[in-house]
Design a protein around this motif. Structure first.
Motif, PDB file in Angstrom:
ATOM      1  N   LEU A   1      -6.593  -6.137   2.185  1.00 36.86           N
ATOM      2  CA  LEU A   1      -6.323  -7.315   1.500  1.00 36.86           C
ATOM      3  C   LEU A   1      -4.907  -7.867   2.092  1.00 36.86           C
ATOM      4  O   LEU A   1      -5.009  -9.289   2.370  1.00 36.86           O
ATOM      5  N   GLY A   2      -4.083  -7.090   1.773  1.00 37.21           N
ATOM      6  CA  GLY A   2      -2.687  -7.555   2.487  1.00 37.21           C
ATOM      7  C   GLY A   2      -2.765  -7.895   3.834  1.00 37.21           C
ATOM      8  O   GLY A   2      -2.119  -8.796   4.309  1.00 37.21           O
ATOM      9  N   LEU A   3      -3.389  -7.469   4.958  1.00 40.08           N
ATOM     10  CA  LEU A   3      -3.773  -7.901   6.339  1.00 40.08           C
ATOM     11  C   LEU A   3      -4.391  -9.027   6.387  1.00 40.08           C
ATOM     12  O   LEU A   3      -4.088  -9.959   6.994  1.00 40.08           O
ATOM     13  N   ALA A   4      -5.547  -9.023   5.295  1.00 43.67           N
ATOM     14  CA  ALA A   4      -6.215 -10.556   5.472  1.00 43.67           C
ATOM     15  C   ALA A   4      -5.391 -11.619   4.927  1.00 43.67           C
ATOM     16  O   ALA A   4      -5.407 -12.728   5.607  1.00 43.67           O
ATOM     17  N   ILE A   5      -4.395 -11.454   4.029  1.00 37.84           N
ATOM     18  CA  ILE A   5      -3.434 -12.234   3.517  1.00 37.84           C
ATOM     19  C   ILE A   5      -2.413 -12.866   4.655  1.00 37.84           C
ATOM     20  O   ILE A   5      -1.983 -14.140   4.965  1.00 37.84           O
TER      21      ILE A   5
END
Length: 85
Positions: free
Chosen positions: A47-51
């Motif tokens: 999720l951090g990478l997607a954000i």
């Protein structure tokens, strides 16, 4: 802010391949981890990478506040809106 909440919910579903969940299934203030949506630390990294990719915002994994930022969709939305350039 509601639009950002829905964007984040869609991003969570898409980036984590949550096939049986819709945007309406994710409560804005519900916990994303443990008893809430049941995400784990690997999901947090994804999720951090997607954000980072979508909003160009890096959430520092070593920051002591990171767990709080990831606590709910509402918290993530606040963090993103406060850090957008």
């Amino acid at each position: 802010m509601e639009q950002l909440h829905n964007e984040l919910k869609a991003l969570i579903i898409e980036s984590l391949n949550l096939e049986d969940i819709t945007v309406d299934d994710i409560e804005t203030d519900a916990p994303l981890f443990n008893d809430g949506l049941g995400l784990d630390s690997i999901d947090a990294l994804e999720l951090g990478l997607a954000i980072k990719k979508k909003y160009n915002i890096v959430i520092d994994a070593d920051d002591t506040n990171t767990r709080e930022h990831f606590a709910s969709v509402a918290n993530l939305a606040n963090y993103i809106s406060n850090n957008k350039k």
